[in-house]
Design a protein around this motif. Structure first.
Motif, mmCIF file in Angstrom:
data_model
loop_
_atom_site.group_PDB
_atom_site.id
_atom_site.type_symbol
_atom_site.label_atom_id
_atom_site.label_comp_id
_atom_site.label_asym_id
_atom_site.label_seq_id
_atom_site.Cartn_x
_atom_site.Cartn_y
_atom_site.Cartn_z
ATOM 1 N N ILE A 49 -21.499 -27.376 5.967
ATOM 2 C CA ILE A 49 -21.027 -26.528 7.060
ATOM 3 C C ILE A 49 -21.777 -26.927 8.320
ATOM 4 O O ILE A 49 -23.003 -26.778 8.395
ATOM 5 N N ALA A 50 -21.066 -27.464 9.293
ATOM 6 C CA ALA A 50 -21.658 -27.844 10.576
ATOM 7 C C ALA A 50 -21.550 -26.671 11.542
ATOM 8 O O ALA A 50 -20.541 -25.953 11.550
ATOM 9 N N VAL A 51 -22.596 -26.462 12.346
ATOM 10 C CA VAL A 51 -22.654 -25.337 13.283
ATOM 11 C C VAL A 51 -22.952 -25.891 14.676
ATOM 12 O O VAL A 51 -23.885 -26.676 14.855
ATOM 13 N N LEU A 52 -22.153 -25.463 15.662
ATOM 14 C CA LEU A 52 -22.341 -25.904 17.044
ATOM 15 C C LEU A 52 -22.044 -24.754 17.987
ATOM 16 O O LEU A 52 -21.051 -24.040 17.817
ATOM 17 N N ARG A 53 -22.908 -24.588 18.975
ATOM 18 C CA ARG A 53 -22.661 -23.623 20.063
ATOM 19 C C ARG A 53 -22.427 -24.408 21.343
ATOM 20 O O ARG A 53 -23.340 -25.007 21.911
ATOM 21 N N ASP A 54 -21.181 -24.433 21.802
ATOM 22 C CA ASP A 54 -20.843 -25.165 23.023
ATOM 23 C C ASP A 54 -19.458 -24.730 23.476
ATOM 24 O O ASP A 54 -18.547 -24.539 22.657
ATOM 25 N N ASP A 55 -19.307 -24.573 24.780
ATOM 26 C CA ASP A 55 -18.005 -24.228 25.355
ATOM 27 C C ASP A 55 -17.213 -25.509 25.581
ATOM 28 O O ASP A 55 -17.120 -26.027 26.702
ATOM 29 N N ILE A 56 -16.638 -26.022 24.511
ATOM 30 C CA ILE A 56 -15.949 -27.310 24.573
ATOM 31 C C ILE A 56 -14.603 -27.195 25.269
ATOM 32 O O ILE A 56 -14.206 -28.079 26.037
ATOM 33 N N ALA A 57 -13.868 -26.115 25.024
ATOM 34 C CA ALA A 57 -12.506 -26.006 25.554
ATOM 35 C C ALA A 57 -12.492 -26.070 27.081
ATOM 36 O O ALA A 57 -11.663 -26.769 27.678
ATOM 37 N N GLY A 58 -13.393 -25.355 27.725
ATOM 38 C CA GLY A 58 -13.425 -25.383 29.182
ATOM 39 C C GLY A 58 -13.773 -26.751 29.722
ATOM 40 O O GLY A 58 -13.215 -27.194 30.732
ATOM 41 N N ARG A 59 -14.688 -27.447 29.065
ATOM 42 C CA ARG A 59 -15.062 -28.787 29.511
ATOM 43 C C ARG A 59 -13.915 -29.768 29.304
ATOM 44 O O ARG A 59 -13.730 -30.690 30.112
ATOM 45 N N LEU A 60 -13.150 -29.595 28.244
ATOM 46 C CA LEU A 60 -11.991 -30.460 28.030
ATOM 47 C C LEU A 60 -10.938 -30.245 29.105
ATOM 48 O O LEU A 60 -10.321 -31.207 29.584
ATOM 49 N N ARG A 61 -10.704 -29.007 29.481
ATOM 50 C CA ARG A 61 -9.715 -28.734 30.527
ATOM 51 C C ARG A 61 -10.150 -29.314 31.871
ATOM 52 O O ARG A 61 -9.316 -29.809 32.640
ATOM 53 N N ARG A 62 -11.440 -29.264 32.145
ATOM 54 C CA ARG A 62 -11.925 -29.758 33.442
ATOM 55 C C ARG A 62 -11.927 -31.275 33.526
ATOM 56 O O ARG A 62 -11.783 -31.839 34.620
ATOM 57 N N ASN A 63 -12.098 -31.947 32.409
ATOM 58 C CA ASN A 63 -12.264 -33.408 32.432
ATOM 59 C C ASN A 63 -11.085 -34.158 31.836
ATOM 60 O O ASN A 63 -11.158 -35.385 31.700
ATOM 61 N N SER A 64 -10.025 -33.489 31.496
ATOM 62 C CA SER A 64 -8.929 -34.154 30.798
ATOM 63 C C SER A 64 -8.112 -35.024 31.744
ATOM 64 O O SER A 64 -8.036 -34.788 32.954
ATOM 65 N N VAL A 65 -7.507 -36.033 31.152
ATOM 66 C CA VAL A 65 -6.582 -36.917 31.855
ATOM 67 C C VAL A 65 -5.183 -36.638 31.316
ATOM 68 O O VAL A 65 -4.970 -36.637 30.099
ATOM 69 N N VAL A 66 -4.242 -36.406 32.218
ATOM 70 C CA VAL A 66 -2.880 -36.060 31.808
ATOM 71 C C VAL A 66 -2.012 -37.307 31.869
ATOM 72 O O VAL A 66 -1.758 -37.832 32.954
ATOM 73 N N PRO A 67 -1.576 -37.835 30.718
ATOM 74 C CA PRO A 67 -0.698 -39.016 30.745
ATOM 75 C C PRO A 67 0.624 -38.694 31.436
ATOM 76 O O PRO A 67 1.151 -37.587 31.354
ATOM 77 N N GLY A 68 1.156 -39.699 32.126
ATOM 78 C CA GLY A 68 2.457 -39.554 32.758
ATOM 79 C C GLY A 68 2.418 -38.890 34.112
ATOM 80 O O GLY A 68 3.455 -38.474 34.627
ATOM 81 N N THR A 69 1.252 -38.736 34.744
ATOM 82 C CA THR A 69 1.134 -38.123 36.068
ATOM 83 C C THR A 69 0.391 -39.058 37.002
ATOM 84 O O THR A 69 -0.408 -39.891 36.588
ATOM 85 N N ASP A 70 0.662 -38.895 38.298
ATOM 86 C CA ASP A 70 -0.031 -39.662 39.324
ATOM 87 C C ASP A 70 -1.208 -38.847 39.854
ATOM 88 O O ASP A 70 -1.245 -37.623 39.752
ATOM 89 N N ASN A 71 -2.149 -39.536 40.470
ATOM 90 C CA ASN A 71 -3.302 -38.856 41.050
ATOM 91 C C ASN A 71 -2.922 -38.006 42.244
ATOM 92 O O ASN A 71 -3.664 -37.117 42.637
ATOM 93 N N ASP A 72 -1.764 -38.278 42.859
ATOM 94 C CA ASP A 72 -1.356 -37.531 44.047
ATOM 95 C C ASP A 72 -0.691 -36.206 43.708
ATOM 96 O O ASP A 72 -0.388 -35.427 44.599
ATOM 97 N N LYS A 73 -0.418 -35.961 42.418
ATOM 98 C CA LYS A 73 0.245 -34.719 42.044
ATOM 99 C C LYS A 73 -0.687 -33.542 42.274
ATOM 100 O O LYS A 73 -1.896 -33.659 42.167
ATOM 101 N N SER A 74 -0.114 -32.414 42.525
ATOM 102 C CA SER A 74 -0.916 -31.232 42.842
ATOM 103 C C SER A 74 -1.612 -30.713 41.603
ATOM 104 O O SER A 74 -1.227 -30.998 40.473
#
Length: 724
Positions: free
Chosen positions: A563-588
């Motif tokens: 059983i591995a145990v981790l305390r970290d807010d991963i979901a928020g960091r993923l949303r902030r740093n994610s790259v969205v395929p199929g979009t341009d950098n100029d999109k809002s």
């Protein structure tokens, strides 16, 4: 005198020069056929010199060599050595031979005990062999068989076979890509390592993912298909007939306009350009026209190892050259790679990694069954015996048709001791279980930080004196529940606000792994357990409290349950740093967030995954549709990456030499991921049950406490709610 007599007897042996090639048939018969071990050339040479020096000319006729080699093989396996016998792993073959030599007389083993002076040390400073061990049985980290039947009451308690492993004590293993096995680094772990260890950390991550991918059935190349390549964007891989072929980035030179499948580390340059890097080089990546497979099924961001299918395009005037002058190997390949499909590498089920796949009738599917990943014994060495003990402790109840009821664990997240409402909720949860009969009391309680709402800083809102007072208050509260203190184990895992890392981070992301809470603050809590156990008249294993690191692991019955145990807010960091395929950098940003929303993974999309995986089953307790899909997206991202921190170091710092403690390979049986930015969930993905208890205090409902009750035997967690 005893030592002198042995030496004098050995002096009568006439040593011979025994070539390794002459000893090879006997060594093969003993190590490989009898003990399923493989001998390296250096180990064979070492054994040949040893047999020739200590057995003399009677090594073959008198059968002396076979007896000695048989004893060496037994000691190697008992000490936790790998399937390949060599002297560069955590187990020292030279030390074993020295121990055997001290017990020999006239070329034969005569001593019942072997004195080991130079004790080999494993990763994290643990002794692999005890100073005095028997020639037929070595001391391991797990009690011996004769200890199983000493006390029927004590032996039935699963906590006898439970072990908490601190991240800084976990064995440090590195995958050797050339020899295709794990080995221990020769350098000592340090929090201030050489700068080369930073590159080695990412290289080790890539090698782990790469070897895992090549062992996937979709990438297994046969002699007829070795030269064939396919594109997974044209049809579902679930029905694929041909193996997929990975192309090294350096091999793209001179092949403009051709399609390839790449595996590399995604990175973001200071200018905002994406690039993909493997062990041969890097290339500019264009994801403007790429499609995620499955769509919105996982997060993709810098720091992740990803599969990208697309077309290589050379820049005009730069054909056959590289940018940076590195000749294409280890440098930047000229041109760009236009991605068409992108996805994460598939994870591998635990039983496949450890060689227990049910695909094979004999239960042996290769893998790394002889590797002791956590220092509790390998699957092939301890697995059968531990399953017999597990059957007695967990699967047998008062009658033959009942299961043992004491097989649960309680997980509470974000237990803020400086919040009076959190204290009330904690008291309610402990009271809830203390009222149960002792046979139904949970074996362990996980209390996971942050234990204060604000970071502990000098002169800040919370200082060291106030922090200690909070744990003193907790000790007085726990003292009111003696049944829990006497019969359960409490495990405390810190967060980013807890000492001492928060003193210089101010509550920001601290380097992982994070050391346990210092004893300075926890002495009263430990004293409460000691007092309760001293007042107890019950027999059996006493209660215990453990303050461990973040992350950490709990092993139950050796390698059976991890059983591995981790305390970290991963979901928020993923949303902030994610790259969205199929979009341009100029999109809002609004369009980016809309495209990056948590859309569900349909069955059709799942069948279009990059590579086919095994059947997956989910167990959701929250009926909120968005929460379910968000949890699935988070779990798939983390487990596919095979690490608890799939981020660049500027986003989530990692101690380079201890990065192996963050690996999720092999997949644990269960993974406790406390993420306060995600709703509570319990999901099973590829056999690994992932649980997030969220905050102990429900944010959406006042006066409600939330936690998870985990059934070890069923490998299922359940989100529970009660009013306090």
């Amino acid at each position: 005198m005893g030592r002198t007599s042995v030496l004098s007897t050995n002096a009568s042996i006439l040593p011979i020069l025994l070539p390794p090639s002459t000893l090879r048939p006997v060594a093969f018969r003993t190590f490989t056929r009898k003990h399923n071990l493989t001998i390296s050339s250096t180990a064979l040479e070492l054994l040949a010199n040893f047999v020739g020096r200590n057995c003399g000319s009677g090594w073959r006729e008198d059968g002396l060599a076979e007896r000695v080699l048989d004893e060496v093989a037994k000691m190697w396996k008992k000490a936790g050595g790998g399937v390949i016998v060599e002297d560069c792993t955590g187990v020292s073959l030279k030390t074993i031979l020295q121990a055997v030599e001290g017990s020999m007389s006239g070329g034969r083993l005569i001593a019942k005990e072997i004195a080991i002076r130079d004790v080999p040390r494993g990763q994290g400073g643990h002794d692999i062999l005890d100073k005095t061990v028997s020639t037929s049985k070595l001391v391991t980290a797990i009690p011996a068989d004769d200890e199983e039947t000493e006390d029927p009451v004590t032996s039935r308690d699963p906590r006898n076979w439970m072990k908490i492993i601190d991240a800084f004590d976990q064995p440090r293993l590195v995958y050797n890509a050339k020899q295709k096995h794990f080995e221990a680094p020769t350098s000592k772990s340090s929090v201030f390592p050489h700068s080369s260890h930073k590159a080695a950390m990412f290289r080790d991550r890539y090698n782990l993912v790469y070897q895992r991918l090549l062992r996937n059935e979709a990438f297994e190349v046969t002699t007829l298909e070795g030269s064939l390549g396919t594109s997974f964007r044209s049809s579902s891989l679930m029905n694929a007939q041909k193996a997929y072929k990975l192309t090294p980035i350096a091999n793209l030179l001179g092949r403009s306009g051709t399609s390839h499948l790449l595996l590399g580390l995604l990175s973001l340059s200071p200018t905002g350009e994406l690039s993909l890097t493997d062990l041969t080089g890097s290339i500019l990546l264009d994801l403007t026209h790429a499609t995620a497979v499955p769509e919105n099924g996982a997060w993709y961001g810098p720091g992740m190892v990803l599969l990208v299918d697309g077309i290589y395009e050379e820049f005009e005037g730069a054909k056959g050259s590289t940018l940076g002058g590195n000749n294409g190997v280890g440098g930047r390949v000229g041109g760009k790679f236009v991605g068409i499909s992108i996805g994460g590498p598939p994870c591998e089920r635990r039983e496949v990694t450890l060689g227990r796949s049910t695909h094979n009738s004999n239960g042996d599917h290769g893998g790394f069954g002889w590797v002791d990943f956590l220092g509790v014994g390998s699957e092939r060495a301890q697995g059968p015996r531990m399953r017999r003990i597990e059957t007695r402790c967990l699967r047998q109840g008062p009658s033959a048709n009942q299961h043992s009821s004491r097989r649960t664990m309680v997980v509470m997240g974000e237990v803020n001791l400086d919040n009076p409402k959190s204290i009330e909720a904690l008291k309610m949860v402990i009271q809830f279980y203390s009222d149960l009969p002792l046979t139904e009391l949970p074996m362990a309680f996980f209390l996971i930080g942050n234990f204060v709402q604000n970071a502990m800083t000098s002169g800040g809102l919370v200082n060291s004196i106030e922090y200690k007072e909070l744990f003193d208050i907790l000790a007085s509260i726990l003292a009111g529940y003696p049944s829990v203190l006497q019969h359960s184990t409490l495990v405390f895992v810190p967060g980013d606000n807890d000492p001492w890392a928060s003193l210089f981070s101010g509550g920001a992301a601290t380097p992982l792994p994070h050391r346990s809470i210092p004893d300075l603050f926890t002495s009263r809590v430990k004293r409460a357990f000691s007092s309760a156990n001293n007042d107890s008249e019950a027999s059996g294993l006493a209660g215990d409290v453990i303050f461990t690191s973040n992350p950490s692991r709990l092993c139950l019955f050796g390698p059976i349950y991890e059983i591995a145990v981790l305390r970290d807010d991963i979901a928020g960091r993923l949303r902030r740093n994610s790259v969205v395929p199929g979009t341009d950098n100029d999109k809002s940003q609004q369009e980016r967030q809309h495209r990056d929303g948590d859309a569900p993974i349909t069955d059709e999309e799942q069948s279009e995954s990059l590579v086919p995986g095994d059947n997956q089953e989910e167990c959701f307790e929250d009926e909120n549709y968005l929460a379910i899909t968000s949890a699935r997206k988070l779990v798939k991202t983390v487990l596919d990456q095979g690490t608890m921190s799939p981020f660049p170091l500027n986003s989530r710092p990692v101690l380079w030499d201890y990065a192996s403690s963050l690996q999720l390979f092999p997949l644990p049986t269960a993974f406790i991921l406390v993420d306060t930015e995600s709703p509570p969930f319990a999901i099973t993905y590829e056999g690994c049950h992932v649980m997030n208890p969220g905050r102990l205090l429900s944010e959406s409902r006042r006066g409600v406490a939330r936690w998870i009750e985990y059934d070890v035997f069923r490998n299922r967690g359940k989100v529970k709610e009660e009013r306090y």
